[in-house]
Design an enzyme around this catalytic site. Structure first.
Site, short mmCIF file in Angstrom:
data_model
loop_
_atom_site.label_atom_id
_atom_site.label_comp_id
_atom_site.label_asym_id
_atom_site.label_seq_id
_atom_site.Cartn_x
_atom_site.Cartn_y
_atom_site.Cartn_z
N HIS A 171 1.52 4.36 -2.79
CA HIS A 171 1.35 5.76 -2.83
C HIS A 171 2.56 6.52 -3.60
CE1 HIS A 171 -2.04 6.81 -0.39
NE2 HIS A 171 -1.64 5.83 0.65
N HIS A 225 0.84 -1.26 0.09
CA HIS A 225 -0.03 -0.13 0.01
C HIS A 225 0.80 1.31 -0.07
CE1 HIS A 225 -3.35 2.92 1.32
NE2 HIS A 225 -2.29 3.31 2.18
N GLU A 226 2.02 1.39 1.01
CA GLU A 226 2.67 2.34 0.81
C GLU A 226 3.60 2.47 -0.45
OE1 GLU A 226 2.23 4.54 3.05
OE2 GLU A 226 1.20 3.52 4.52
N GLU A 235 -6.14 7.16 -0.76
CA GLU A 235 -6.38 6.15 0.01
C GLU A 235 -6.90 4.90 -0.77
OE1 GLU A 235 -4.62 5.26 2.88
OE2 GLU A 235 -3.56 7.35 2.71
#
Length: 324
Positions: free
Chosen positions: A134, A130-131, A207
């Site tokens: 980003h 997930h990071e 997100e």
């Protein structure tokens, strides 16, 4: 759609900044507002990552000090075709993580000791994916720009309010001082509020996009869904003093690090956790994956980092690294 929505919201934020500059000084004020935003963004471009990592006391780790975490990030970046970011660990019992940096070539990812202690390796992989999403989507840059413009709007709104209160407008000399005073106070309150709402909306949009991309990077949406479920429960039970002191950084984390409920509304920096988990489970269902109740129960029985042969350190117990 997420990119289009982000672009629209950024345009609205920039428009608000220029409008406030125009109210203060006409066309000259608009130009000053744009120059101020440009200067602040230039500073944030080069320094925001260092400031945030220092704010949370993050310590950089490598294959020797945190072999399991670094191996996971290396595997994920290779799968996504991304440059390897710097990896940091934050000595904080609240399980959480964030990414920062101006580009994929100058990025950092950080995880707390609480996250490494409480999640299984598969769940950690989902969080780090997930990071990295980003980073790949350049959300770290977008949110830095957003925060900078929102800060500039707050500064200009205060300037406008003080100039209204202390006779900085021509209409004050013509008997309209009351209107100028009221207008200044309204501007001081509403402009930063509007900027914050737009900033939060951008954060929520990014997100959702990072959840979807992170699920693709790690290859299993259910790893991230399981991690989010556990992170949400722990984040509300375990305080994060550094985040409470710096609430403007809350949007960086995978789950809201501040005390309170995370609701999918105008005043939240993160989407509803139920909505995020439902979207990930829907992705898994489309791919023919099922929720493995037995595996989930296994990961919940003992924190992975405390089991023998922990991937975060040596054999047995929590390995001490540069964080303590």
């Amino acid at each position: 759609m997420s990119y289009a929505r982000t672009a629209i919201l950024l345009a609205a934020l920039t428009g608000l900044l220029v409008a406030i500059g125009g109210l203060i000084g006409g066309q000259g004020g608009m130009l000053i507002a744009l120059l101020m935003a440009g200067a602040m963004n230039a500073f944030a471009w080069w320094n925001s990552d260092k400031m945030v990592l220092s704010m949370y006391g993050a310590q950089q780790v490598d294959r020797h000090s945190a072999p399991g975490l670094v191996a996971i990030v290396e595997r994920l970046t290779a799968r996504a075709g991304m440059p390897m970011p710097k990896v940091f660990i934050i000595d904080n019992d609240q399980p959480n993580a964030f990414a920062t940096g101006r580009s994929p070539e100058h990025a950092s990812v950080a995880a707390t000791t609480g996250l490494l202690d409480r999640l299984s390796p598969e769940e950690v992989e989902g969080v780090m994916a997930h990071e990295l999403a980003h980073v790949a989507n350049r959300d770290t840059l977008v949110m830095t720009i957003t925060a900078t413009i929102a800060g500039a709007i707050g500064m200009l709104a205060n300037m406008f309010a003080f100039s209204s209160m202390f006779g900085g407008h021509r209409e004050d000399e013509e008997g309209g001082g009351g209107l100028g005073l009221i207008g200044g106070i309204v501007m001081m309150v509403l402009a930063p509020l509007a900027a914050s709402l737009v900033q939060m909306a951008i954060s929520r949009t990014r997100e959702y996009a990072a959840d979807a991309e992170g699920a693709r990077i790690c290859g299993n949406p259910l790893w991230l869904a399981s991690a989010l479920d556990r992170l949400e429960q722990a984040a509300h039970a375990i305080p994060n003093p550094a985040a409470e002191r710096n609430p403007a950084t809350a949007h960086l984390f995978i789950v809201n690090p501040l005390a309170g409920k995370g609701m999918d509304n105008l005043f939240s920096t993160h989407p509803s956790m139920d909505n995020r988990i439902a979207a990930l489970r829907a992705m898994a269902a489309e791919a023919g994956m099922t929720w493995d109740v037995r595996a989930n129960a296994t990961t919940a029985t003992a924190p992975a980092a405390r089991q023998a042969g922990s991937p975060w350190g040596g054999a047995g117990g929590r390995r001490k690294g540069p964080w303590g």
